[in-house]
Every structure is written in structure tokens, then in C-alpha cells.
Design a protein around this motif. Structure first.
Motif, PDB file in Angstrom:
ATOM      1  N   LEU A 115      48.859  40.683  27.648  1.00 28.58           N
ATOM      2  CA  LEU A 115      47.745  41.013  28.528  1.00 28.58           C
ATOM      3  C   LEU A 115      47.827  40.243  29.851  1.00 28.58           C
ATOM      4  O   LEU A 115      48.250  39.094  29.905  1.00 28.58           O
ATOM      5  CB  LEU A 115      46.413  40.692  27.849  1.00 28.58           C
ATOM      6  CG  LEU A 115      46.083  41.486  26.571  1.00 28.58           C
ATOM      7  CD1 LEU A 115      44.719  41.070  26.035  1.00 28.58           C
ATOM      8  CD2 LEU A 115      46.132  42.984  26.835  1.00 28.58           C
ATOM      9  N   HIS A 116      47.361  40.911  30.921  1.00 28.05           N
ATOM     10  CA  HIS A 116      47.241  40.290  32.246  1.00 28.05           C
ATOM     11  C   HIS A 116      45.769  39.912  32.456  1.00 28.05           C
ATOM     12  O   HIS A 116      44.897  40.782  32.405  1.00 28.05           O
ATOM     13  CB  HIS A 116      47.702  41.251  33.339  1.00 28.05           C
ATOM     14  CG  HIS A 116      49.146  41.646  33.215  1.00 28.05           C
ATOM     15  ND1 HIS A 116      50.176  40.860  33.687  1.00 28.05           N
ATOM     16  CD2 HIS A 116      49.723  42.733  32.656  1.00 28.05           C
ATOM     17  CE1 HIS A 116      51.334  41.449  33.435  1.00 28.05           C
ATOM     18  NE2 HIS A 116      51.089  42.593  32.808  1.00 28.05           N
ATOM     19  N   LEU A 117      45.509  38.635  32.684  1.00 27.13           N
ATOM     20  CA  LEU A 117      44.140  38.149  32.813  1.00 27.13           C
ATOM     21  C   LEU A 117      43.896  37.515  34.179  1.00 27.13           C
ATOM     22  O   LEU A 117      44.829  36.993  34.820  1.00 27.13           O
ATOM     23  CB  LEU A 117      43.813  37.123  31.717  1.00 27.13           C
ATOM     24  CG  LEU A 117      43.506  37.672  30.324  1.00 27.13           C
ATOM     25  CD1 LEU A 117      44.776  38.097  29.604  1.00 27.13           C
ATOM     26  CD2 LEU A 117      42.759  36.638  29.490  1.00 27.13           C
ATOM     27  N   LEU A 118      42.637  37.548  34.610  1.00 29.14           N
ATOM     28  CA  LEU A 118      42.197  36.889  35.829  1.00 29.14           C
ATOM     29  C   LEU A 118      40.977  36.047  35.490  1.00 29.14           C
ATOM     30  O   LEU A 118      40.042  36.536  34.846  1.00 29.14           O
ATOM     31  CB  LEU A 118      41.844  37.936  36.899  1.00 29.14           C
ATOM     32  CG  LEU A 118      41.172  37.434  38.183  1.00 29.14           C
ATOM     33  CD1 LEU A 118      42.094  36.481  38.942  1.00 29.14           C
ATOM     34  CD2 LEU A 118      40.769  38.611  39.059  1.00 29.14           C
ATOM     35  N   VAL A 119      40.979  34.781  35.907  1.00 29.25           N
ATOM     36  CA  VAL A 119      39.864  33.870  35.650  1.00 29.25           C
ATOM     37  C   VAL A 119      39.214  33.501  36.969  1.00 29.25           C
ATOM     38  O   VAL A 119      39.865  32.937  37.856  1.00 29.25           O
ATOM     39  CB  VAL A 119      40.336  32.588  34.920  1.00 29.25           C
ATOM     40  CG1 VAL A 119      39.163  31.628  34.726  1.00 29.25           C
ATOM     41  CG2 VAL A 119      40.977  32.939  33.587  1.00 29.25           C
TER      42      VAL A 119
ATOM     43  N   VAL B  48      42.092  28.425  31.426  1.00 31.87           N
ATOM     44  CA  VAL B  48      43.442  28.956  31.575  1.00 31.87           C
ATOM     45  C   VAL B  48      44.339  28.447  30.465  1.00 31.87           C
ATOM     46  O   VAL B  48      45.137  29.196  29.880  1.00 31.87           O
ATOM     47  CB  VAL B  48      44.019  28.590  32.967  1.00 31.87           C
ATOM     48  CG1 VAL B  48      45.522  28.854  33.016  1.00 31.87           C
ATOM     49  CG2 VAL B  48      43.315  29.370  34.056  1.00 31.87           C
ATOM     50  N   GLN B  49      44.205  27.165  30.119  1.00 29.86           N
ATOM     51  CA  GLN B  49      45.015  26.594  29.033  1.00 29.86           C
ATOM     52  C   GLN B  49      44.713  27.286  27.706  1.00 29.86           C
ATOM     53  O   GLN B  49      45.622  27.606  26.927  1.00 29.86           O
ATOM     54  CB  GLN B  49      44.751  25.098  28.918  1.00 29.86           C
ATOM     55  CG  GLN B  49      45.604  24.400  27.859  1.00 29.86           C
ATOM     56  CD  GLN B  49      47.092  24.503  28.165  1.00 29.86           C
ATOM     57  OE1 GLN B  49      47.561  24.068  29.209  1.00 29.86           O
ATOM     58  NE2 GLN B  49      47.854  25.128  27.254  1.00 29.86           N
ATOM     59  N   MET B  50      43.434  27.527  27.456  1.00 28.78           N
ATOM     60  CA  MET B  50      43.057  28.218  26.212  1.00 28.78           C
ATOM     61  C   MET B  50      43.671  29.615  26.165  1.00 28.78           C
ATOM     62  O   MET B  50      44.189  30.046  25.126  1.00 28.78           O
ATOM     63  CB  MET B  50      41.528  28.326  26.118  1.00 28.78           C
ATOM     64  CG  MET B  50      40.810  27.018  25.907  1.00 28.78           C
ATOM     65  SD  MET B  50      39.008  27.252  25.927  1.00 28.78           S
ATOM     66  CE  MET B  50      38.459  25.554  25.761  1.00 28.78           C
ATOM     67  N   LEU B  51      43.620  30.316  27.287  1.00 31.26           N
ATOM     68  CA  LEU B  51      44.148  31.683  27.331  1.00 31.26           C
ATOM     69  C   LEU B  51      45.673  31.686  27.222  1.00 31.26           C
ATOM     70  O   LEU B  51      46.263  32.599  26.646  1.00 31.26           O
ATOM     71  CB  LEU B  51      43.679  32.382  28.611  1.00 31.26           C
ATOM     72  CG  LEU B  51      42.156  32.585  28.690  1.00 31.26           C
ATOM     73  CD1 LEU B  51      41.746  33.048  30.087  1.00 31.26           C
ATOM     74  CD2 LEU B  51      41.676  33.581  27.641  1.00 31.26           C
TER      75      LEU B  51
ATOM     76  N   ILE C 190      48.261  34.893  33.825  1.00 32.43           N
ATOM     77  CA  ILE C 190      46.886  34.498  34.131  1.00 32.43           C
ATOM     78  C   ILE C 190      46.826  34.128  35.606  1.00 32.43           C
ATOM     79  O   ILE C 190      47.579  33.277  36.070  1.00 32.43           O
ATOM     80  CB  ILE C 190      46.430  33.297  33.283  1.00 32.43           C
ATOM     81  CG1 ILE C 190      46.620  33.575  31.783  1.00 32.43           C
ATOM     82  CG2 ILE C 190      44.955  32.985  33.571  1.00 32.43           C
ATOM     83  CD1 ILE C 190      46.376  32.350  30.917  1.00 32.43           C
ATOM     84  N   HIS C 191      45.927  34.780  36.343  1.00 31.98           N
ATOM     85  CA  HIS C 191      45.676  34.415  37.734  1.00 31.98           C
ATOM     86  C   HIS C 191      44.342  33.706  37.830  1.00 31.98           C
ATOM     87  O   HIS C 191      43.429  33.991  37.042  1.00 31.98           O
ATOM     88  CB  HIS C 191      45.692  35.651  38.638  1.00 31.98           C
ATOM     89  CG  HIS C 191      47.074  36.132  38.955  1.00 31.98           C
ATOM     90  ND1 HIS C 191      47.862  36.797  38.046  1.00 31.98           N
ATOM     91  CD2 HIS C 191      47.808  36.041  40.098  1.00 31.98           C
ATOM     92  CE1 HIS C 191      49.023  37.102  38.604  1.00 31.98           C
ATOM     93  NE2 HIS C 191      49.014  36.656  39.842  1.00 31.98           N
TER      94      HIS C 191
ATOM     95  N   GLY D 126      47.867  44.631  43.531  1.00 34.20           N
ATOM     96  CA  GLY D 126      47.989  46.084  43.417  1.00 34.20           C
ATOM     97  C   GLY D 126      48.217  46.594  42.014  1.00 34.20           C
ATOM     98  O   GLY D 126      48.607  47.741  41.814  1.00 34.20           O
ATOM     99  N   HIS D 127      48.044  45.733  40.996  1.00 33.99           N
ATOM    100  CA  HIS D 127      48.155  46.229  39.619  1.00 33.99           C
ATOM    101  C   HIS D 127      46.893  45.837  38.861  1.00 33.99           C
ATOM    102  O   HIS D 127      46.250  44.830  39.161  1.00 33.99           O
ATOM    103  CB  HIS D 127      49.396  45.681  38.907  1.00 33.99           C
ATOM    104  CG  HIS D 127      49.325  44.229  38.549  1.00 33.99           C
ATOM    105  ND1 HIS D 127      48.547  43.739  37.527  1.00 33.99           N
ATOM    106  CD2 HIS D 127      49.956  43.143  39.086  1.00 33.99           C
ATOM    107  CE1 HIS D 127      48.699  42.427  37.442  1.00 33.99           C
ATOM    108  NE2 HIS D 127      49.541  42.043  38.371  1.00 33.99           N
ATOM    109  N   PRO D 128      46.482  46.632  37.882  1.00 31.14           N
ATOM    110  CA  PRO D 128      45.228  46.354  37.180  1.00 31.14           C
ATOM    111  C   PRO D 128      45.342  45.168  36.241  1.00 31.14           C
ATOM    112  O   PRO D 128      46.402  44.914  35.675  1.00 31.14           O
ATOM    113  CB  PRO D 128      44.974  47.654  36.405  1.00 31.14           C
ATOM    114  CG  PRO D 128      46.346  48.226  36.179  1.00 31.14           C
ATOM    115  CD  PRO D 128      47.138  47.852  37.391  1.00 31.14           C
ATOM    116  N   PHE D 129      44.251  44.434  36.103  1.00 34.94           N
ATOM    117  CA  PHE D 129      44.164  43.394  35.086  1.00 34.94           C
ATOM    118  C   PHE D 129      43.581  44.008  33.818  1.00 34.94           C
ATOM    119  O   PHE D 129      42.758  44.915  33.874  1.00 34.94           O
ATOM    120  CB  PHE D 129      43.278  42.239  35.564  1.00 34.94           C
ATOM    121  CG  PHE D 129      43.947  41.350  36.573  1.00 34.94           C
ATOM    122  CD1 PHE D 129      44.775  40.316  36.161  1.00 34.94           C
ATOM    123  CD2 PHE D 129      43.771  41.565  37.928  1.00 34.94           C
ATOM    124  CE1 PHE D 129      45.403  39.498  37.086  1.00 34.94           C
ATOM    125  CE2 PHE D 129      44.392  40.759  38.866  1.00 34.94           C
ATOM    126  CZ  PHE D 129      45.213  39.724  38.445  1.00 34.94           C
TER     127      PHE D 129
END
Length: 411
Positions: free
Chosen positions: A21-25, A37-40, A48-49, A65-68
Motif C-alpha cells: 500500500l501507498h500511504l500519506l501521513v 510513520v514508523q508504525m506504518l 509512506i509520504h 500524480g498517482h493515487p494513495f
């Protein structure tokens, strides 16, 4: 981007809930952001961004330009706060699932959860601070149990003009897709709701948000209504001729219910396809039932006398009183998905769900839960005594030709 650049970190790809998975925090507190971020990372996220507020998060989304897959956001942030970010994501039909992190009071978080659903965001749940890795794991597991419906977020490739939409109607490009409804006591498929789709020659299947509003605003909804009624009645009769004991539900427009001749016109449209009215339920919203009350009540009573079932749709989102509801000859109460989807993890939504089901029982009408997206949702509405259920966990809307095989496989 203000102050600090975006950071990207990659997980090790181990067998964990966030694998691939691609995640954003989005979190303004640097230490807490780093801890999350460490947990994820420990949960195996592919990437992770990090963003320090909502505006930074939106910039990252635009730049990449790509979906999270999942966006984790705090609520109380300087600059653009989490609520503004959620609104922006919803209006942009981002397609990302959402996890809210906050130290706010539980009642405020419940309201924000409801707000998120109203903006069209798929909310996995909230993490109260301080966060734990176990809570993140539980919520991310929900992402896999009910992947987001691509139809819900897929924007039209372009904005269609009213003339284009009317031309599509005239060229018979509109058709119903059907979402099955199951009986929670017997497990039998009871019927299906007809949902309008535009089979566009260039853009493929176009969703209702691209055409319904424009047709309503310009008083051009009638042609679509007649198309949906006729095709749904024909399809339902074909299923029944094939030995499937199914009913069909069709939505009626608010503006048509005040037309004095609407009940006769609907009856003709349905019976002309060979379907008996008792096998069709007409769904209307609470707000429609409370507008131009005299004429609406007359039409609904006429339709009920002719044998149609009547469903109050999206119950709980309008402003009707119990007294007004008891004056309307409904046979079915349909509980809005915003309450069903959060009832397993949100006490206020569960209370509304339970009180709505209790009222349906006391009024002697069938209850339907829409928005059943996970096994937990299905188990809960069954446990609460709901009669029927529909949602992506059961089945997504499908063309009429696919429904018979789906019903036989489900049975």
C-alpha cells in the motif's frame, strides 16, 4: 512546500496488513508524525509520504500524480486543517481511504466521521492519540476486507453538456445496473435496486453524478425516469419468467411526485412491460416526501393502492418528523449508508441504526440497510434485526444480464 520537504520511506514488504500500500501521513507534530510513520513501516507499507498540514498533503498528491491507497490525517493542524483536507479530497474524488488521528473528544470525532462520509470519503476509522500500531493494523485490515468501489470515485473524463446527455437518452444509451438485496433471515436474494448508468460510446460506463444533477436542475429528469421504469420492469419480468422470484426497486425524482398524473403514467409504464406493480418498489427520499405534501401524499396513496411498494430512501438524513412519516403509506424504510457503514465502530451511528430499525418494526414496515461494506457491517445489521441488506460486501451494481447467474451462484 512550506518549511520541510516531503519524505518518502519504504517498508520491507513483509507479510503485514499494509503490504503493497501507498500511504500519506498528514500531521503537524514532527515527533508524532515520525512515530506514526514508523508504525506504518512496521506494518509493511510499500511507501509512506509525510506532510505537515493539509496544504502540503495536497501538494504531494499533485506532484506525484498517482493515487494513495490510504491517507492518515490529523484534524487540528495549523494552516490547512484536517477537515479542509478531507473536504478537498472528497471534492476531488481522490479514491483514497481515510484514517483520522486526533486527540479530540469522541463526540467531535463521531461528527467528523459523519462529515467525511458526506464528502464521499471511505473512512476506515479513527485513531485516538496516542496512536498504537495495533489500532492502525485493525483499520488497515478493513481496507482489504472491502476494497473501495471504483464506481464511487471514478470521475467522468469530461463534463457533459445537457444537450449531450439528452442526446444519449434519445439514443437509448442509458440503462439500469442492479445491486442485489438479500434477506438477512433466510440468506435468499430478495431483489435488486436499479441504478442509472450511461453506457457512453466513448467514455464507457458513466456514473450518475455526471448527469443526474444537470437533468434535475433543468427539469429534464422525466425521460430518464421513464427509461429506468420501463427497462427495470422488463428486466424483472424476464428474471421472473426464468424462474427467479425477484422484485426490483426504482428511484423516483422529487420533482415528479407533485405531477397529478404521475401514478397512472408509472403504472402504465410498468404494466406495459408485463410486470405486476406488486413486484416493484418505488424509492423516494425523505425530503421528497415532505415537499408539496398534499399532492405527494395523493400520488403515493394511488401508487400504493395500485400495488407498488413504497420505500423511504436514505432515512436519517432528512428532517421529517415521526408524525409525518406515519401519514405516508410506506412499506419499506431504507437506512442511509452513512449510519450503516460506521455503526460497527461508532456508537452514535449504531444508536441511529438501532432506533431506526426499532421504528420500522413498530410501524410494521420492512427495513433495509444500505452501504454494507464489510463482514462486520453484515453481522451487525443482522444482529440488530434488520430485514434486508445491500452493499459492496454483498455485490456491486451489475448489468441485467449478469444478475441471474449471480443469484444462482449466491444461492
Amino acid at each position: 512546500m512550506p518549511n520541510s520537504p516531503a519524505k518518502q520511506r519504504s517498508g520491507d514488504g513483509s507479510e503485514t496488513p499494509a503490504k503493497g500500500l501507498h500511504l500519506l501521513v498528514a500531521e503537524d507534530h514532527e515527533f508524532q508524525r515520525g512515530m506514526m510513520v514508523q508504525m506504518l513501516e512496521n506494518l509493511g507499507a510499500k511507501s509512506i509520504h509525510e506532510a505537515e498540514d493539509g496544504r502540503s498533503a495536497l501538494e504531494i498528491i499533485r506532484e506525484l500524480g498517482h493515487p494513495f491507497d490510504i491517507i492518515v490525517t490529523d484534524i487540528d493542524m495549523p494552516g490547512m486543517d484536517g477537515m479542509s483536507l478531507i473536504r478537498s479530497l472528497g471534492e476531488a474524488s481522490s479514491g483514497a481511504a481515510l484514517i483520522i488521528t486526533s486527540g479530540l473528544d469522541r463526540s467531535l470525532l463521531d461528527t467528523i466521521e459523519t462529515m467525511s462520509a458526506a464528502y464521499g470519503m471511505r473512512l476506515l476509522g479513527t485513531v485516538e492519540k496516542p496512536p498504537t500500531q495495533e489500532r492502525f493494523a485493525d483499520l488497515i485490515s478493513l481496507y482489504w476486507r472491502a476494497k473501495p468501489n471504483p464506481e464511487r470515485f471514478k470521475p467522468a473524463r469530461e463534463i457533459f453538456s445537457l444537450d449531450e446527455i439528452i442526446e444519449g437518452l434519445q439514443n437509448d444509451q442509458f440503462e439500469p445496473f442492479y445491486q442485489p438485496k438479500i434477506d438477512l433471515k433466510t440468506g435468499r436474494v430478495k431483489g435488486a435496486e436499479a441504478l442509472a448508468r450511461w453506457r457512453h460510446p466513448r467514455d464507457g460506463i458513466v456514473m450518475p453524478y455526471a448527469f443526474l444533477g444537470l437533468l434535475e436542475e433543468n427539469s429534464e429528469i422525466s425521460e430518464l425516469t421513464w427509461t429506468m421504469l420501463a427497462r427495470s420492469a422488463r428486466d424483472c419480468q424476464e428474471w421472473r419468467n426464468a424462474g427467479l422470484d425477484l422484485d426490483v426497486a426504482v428511484n423516483l425524482s422529487v420533482k415528479q411526485l407533485a405531477d397529478p398524473g404521475i401514478s397512472d403514467a408509472i403504472t402504465w409504464q410498468v404494466t406495459n412491460q408485463g410486470l405486476e406493480p406488486r413486484h416493484m418498489t418505488l424509492e423516494i427520499t425523505e425530503s421528497a416526501a415532505m415537499t408539496n405534501v398534499g399532492r405527494v401524499l395523493e400520488n403515493l396513496t394511488r401508487l400504493r393502492i395500485k400495488g407498488f411498494g413504497l420505500s423511504i430512501d436514505d432515512y436519517g438524513t432528512g428532517y421529517s418528523s415521526m408524525q409525518q412519516l406515519t401519514r405516508i403509506p410506506f412499506t419499506e424504510l431504507k437506512i442511509d449508508q452513512s449510519f450503516v457503514m460506521h455503526a460497527a465502530h461508532q456508537e452514535s451511528s449504531r444508536m441511529i441504526l438501532e432506533s431506526s430499525l426499532d421504528m420500522a418494526r413498530k410501524l410494521g414496515v420492512v427495513s433495509v440497510a444500505e452501504g454494507v461494506e464489510t463482514r462486520d457491517d453484515l453481522n451487525l445489521v443482522r444482529e440488530c434485526g434488520c430485514d434486508l441488506a445491500q452493499g459492496f460486501f454483498i455485490a456491486r451494481p451489475m448489468p441485467s444480464t449478469d444478475l441471474p447467474d449471480w443469484v444462482r451462484d449466491y444461492s
